[in-house]
Design a protein around this motif. Structure first.
Motif, PDB file in Angstrom:
ATOM      1  N   SER A  57      63.559  53.427  52.788  1.00 38.64           N
ATOM      2  CA  SER A  57      62.392  54.105  53.350  1.00 38.64           C
ATOM      3  C   SER A  57      61.191  53.995  52.403  1.00 38.64           C
ATOM      4  O   SER A  57      60.067  53.735  52.841  1.00 38.64           O
ATOM      5  CB  SER A  57      62.731  55.567  53.617  1.00 38.64           C
ATOM      6  OG  SER A  57      61.605  56.253  54.081  1.00 38.64           O
ATOM      7  N   LYS A  60      59.802  50.455  52.445  1.00 36.66           N
ATOM      8  CA  LYS A  60      59.026  50.214  53.665  1.00 36.66           C
ATOM      9  C   LYS A  60      57.650  50.861  53.570  1.00 36.66           C
ATOM     10  O   LYS A  60      56.649  50.278  53.997  1.00 36.66           O
ATOM     11  CB  LYS A  60      59.778  50.736  54.885  1.00 36.66           C
ATOM     12  CG  LYS A  60      60.933  49.856  55.289  1.00 36.66           C
ATOM     13  CD  LYS A  60      61.644  50.399  56.514  1.00 36.66           C
ATOM     14  CE  LYS A  60      62.815  49.511  56.904  1.00 36.66           C
ATOM     15  NZ  LYS A  60      63.536  50.041  58.075  1.00 36.66           N
ATOM     16  N   GLU A  61      57.597  52.063  53.003  1.00 37.60           N
ATOM     17  CA  GLU A  61      56.303  52.737  52.835  1.00 37.60           C
ATOM     18  C   GLU A  61      55.418  51.978  51.846  1.00 37.60           C
ATOM     19  O   GLU A  61      54.217  51.836  52.061  1.00 37.60           O
ATOM     20  CB  GLU A  61      56.513  54.183  52.369  1.00 37.60           C
ATOM     21  CG  GLU A  61      55.233  54.959  52.160  1.00 37.60           C
ATOM     22  CD  GLU A  61      54.375  55.126  53.405  1.00 37.60           C
ATOM     23  OE1 GLU A  61      53.186  55.459  53.238  1.00 37.60           O
ATOM     24  OE2 GLU A  61      54.862  54.907  54.529  1.00 37.60           O
ATOM     25  N   ARG A  64      54.015  49.060  53.630  1.00 39.82           N
ATOM     26  CA  ARG A  64      52.958  49.486  54.539  1.00 39.82           C
ATOM     27  C   ARG A  64      51.648  49.693  53.783  1.00 39.82           C
ATOM     28  O   ARG A  64      50.581  49.267  54.225  1.00 39.82           O
ATOM     29  CB  ARG A  64      53.357  50.779  55.268  1.00 39.82           C
ATOM     30  CG  ARG A  64      52.380  51.174  56.375  1.00 39.82           C
ATOM     31  CD  ARG A  64      52.526  52.630  56.770  1.00 39.82           C
ATOM     32  NE  ARG A  64      52.230  53.569  55.704  1.00 39.82           N
ATOM     33  CZ  ARG A  64      50.998  53.841  55.236  1.00 39.82           C
ATOM     34  NH1 ARG A  64      49.951  53.222  55.731  1.00 39.82           N
ATOM     35  NH2 ARG A  64      50.809  54.711  54.282  1.00 39.82           N
ATOM     36  N   SER A  67      50.296  46.225  52.764  1.00 37.39           N
ATOM     37  CA  SER A  67      49.768  45.530  53.938  1.00 37.39           C
ATOM     38  C   SER A  67      48.450  46.113  54.400  1.00 37.39           C
ATOM     39  O   SER A  67      47.507  45.392  54.713  1.00 37.39           O
ATOM     40  CB  SER A  67      50.778  45.588  55.085  1.00 37.39           C
ATOM     41  OG  SER A  67      51.938  44.882  54.756  1.00 37.39           O
ATOM     42  N   ALA A  68      48.375  47.440  54.447  1.00 37.84           N
ATOM     43  CA  ALA A  68      47.145  48.092  54.874  1.00 37.84           C
ATOM     44  C   ALA A  68      45.990  47.762  53.934  1.00 37.84           C
ATOM     45  O   ALA A  68      44.865  47.519  54.387  1.00 37.84           O
ATOM     46  CB  ALA A  68      47.351  49.612  54.947  1.00 37.84           C
TER      47      ALA A  68
END
Length: 72
Positions: A57, A60-61, A64, A67-68
């Motif tokens: 988890s 993945k964060e 994110r 990527s952002a």
């Protein structure tokens, strides 16, 4: 610090396109390094947790967040 630099340099095969400008490594390396430094320490620690679900988890964060930042 060395780890962040090494990870940032691994983005060397990628490019960021901004209308008519194409930024490649080493141009994006400082940006990626700065983005990695901005990830909260707690999240980096959680990514290494023995609890596989917690670690997954957190990773993945982190992905994110990266990527952002790259898409922004």
């Amino acid at each position: 610090m060395e780890l962040a630099k090494g990870v940032a340099e691994s983005f060397g095969v990628f490019a960021i396109f901004d209308v008519e400008t194409v930024s490649r490594s080493p141009a994006i390396t400082p940006f990626v390094t700065q983005t990695l430094y901005s990830i909260p320490l707690e999240l980096r620690r959680a990514a290494c947790d023995r609890d596989r679900l917690k670690a997954e988890s957190a990773r993945k964060e982190m992905a994110r967040i990266i990527s952002a930042a790259l898409l922004a």
